[in-house]
Scaffold this active site. Structure first.
Site, PDB file in Angstrom:
ATOM      1  CD  GLU A   1      30.320  33.244  41.253  1.00 15.18           C
ATOM      2  OE1 GLU A   1      31.505  33.561  41.036  1.00 15.18           O
ATOM      3  OE2 GLU A   1      29.946  32.785  42.343  1.00 15.18           O
TER       4      GLU A   1
ATOM      5  CG  ASP B   1      38.984  39.875  40.814  1.00 13.57           C
ATOM      6  OD1 ASP B   1      38.403  38.840  41.196  1.00 13.57           O
ATOM      7  OD2 ASP B   1      38.389  40.935  40.560  1.00 13.57           O
TER       8      ASP B   1
ATOM      9  CE1 TYR C   1      34.527  31.690  45.800  1.00 13.10           C
ATOM     10  CE2 TYR C   1      33.010  32.588  44.185  1.00 13.10           C
ATOM     11  CZ  TYR C   1      34.243  32.072  44.505  1.00 13.10           C
ATOM     12  OH  TYR C   1      35.201  31.947  43.547  1.00 13.10           O
TER      13      TYR C   1
END
Length: 265
Positions: free
Chosen positions: A49, A60, A175
């Site tokens: 990734e 993030d 994911y």
């Protein structure tokens, strides 16, 4: 067969789980990105990734935010990221590459232009955090036509309705975000992860990867017992931050190799 599908099929035949490291393109320098990608493969990565630097991330944590900030200071944009993939493909035509990031750089390039350029560069999938499946019908159509897998996120708070929606929209793999928080957080509960993966698997035959909170080989092994893939990002970036420039590649190789060994034990 796509590289992602072929990779997971091969691993299933070997009764092994995928190791998916995340790094940010252009961090800490532009020159290190392609060598770093090759080191990840050497250490046992099955899919990479590659983060597209962005100034205003949502998912993030501070570690990956810092990596994006450094890459942006280095002047790295989406065109540079695609150039790294093209360079990587000169000597590696088998390891899947997934771009992970946000919609703004893609919207600025134009979705059709992005899909064409990504396909030509050798990108296999994209995980765009702020392209939710509810708003991605047109996006999915364009990426499908370009042969690029659309990868979506699920989380501990995902409802059955949303799991079904993602299962119907996702390509390549799903994911699963193991924590209620941002990347780099800790305290992963593998029992809860396993229970959620069973719910997801009831709706799809796609592989399910787990990320957020995986910091060492022991945790990766526990997650690999219940998931199809283990995603490690913040820990790799922290290793690079803590290493002298001349040691960064070697230290990352050892870290990822140790995780791979633990997963295969």
């Amino acid at each position: 067969m796509s590289r992602i599908k072929a990779t997971f099929a091969k691993l299933a035949g070997e009764k092994r789980k995928a190791l998916i490291p995340f790094v940010t393109a252009g961090d800490p320098t532009a020159a290190i990105t392609v060598p770093l990608m090759h080191v990840l493969v050497k250490a046992g990565a099955d899919v990479i990734e590659l983060g597209v630097p962005f100034s205003d991330p949502m998912a993030d944590g501070p570690v990956i935010q810092r990596s994006s900030e450094r890459a942006l200071i280095n002047g790295i944009g989406l065109l540079d990221v695609l150039a790294y993939v093209r360079k990587f493909r000169e000597t590696n035509d088998t390891t899947p590459i997934v771009l992970m990031g946000y919609a703004n750089p893609i919207e600025r390039m134009g979705l059709e232009a992005f899909a064409a350029n990504a396909n030509a560069a050798g990108v296999d999938g994209v995980l765009i955090v702020d392209y939710p499946p509810e708003e991605s019908v047109a996006v999915l159509k364009v990426l499908d036509a370009a042969g690029i897998d659309s990868i979506y996120l699920l989380s501990p708070t995902s409802t059955d309705i949303r799991i079904k929606l993602v299962a119907n929209s996702a390509r390549g793999y799903i994911y699963y975000v193991s924590l209620k928080g941002v990347s780099g957080a800790a305290n992963i509960d593998t029992a809860e992860v396993g229970a959620m993966i069973q719910r997801i698997k009831a709706e799809t035959s796609l592989p399910v990867g787990v990320g957020f909170g995986i910091r060492d080989g022991a945790t990766a092994r526990l997650v690999a017992d219940v998931a199809d893939a283990v995603v490690v990002g913040s820990r790799i970036i922290q290793e690079m931050e803590a290493s002298a420039v001349e040691d960064q590649l070697a230290n990352v190789e050892k870290l990822v190799s140790d995780i791979r060994i633990a997963m295969d034990a």
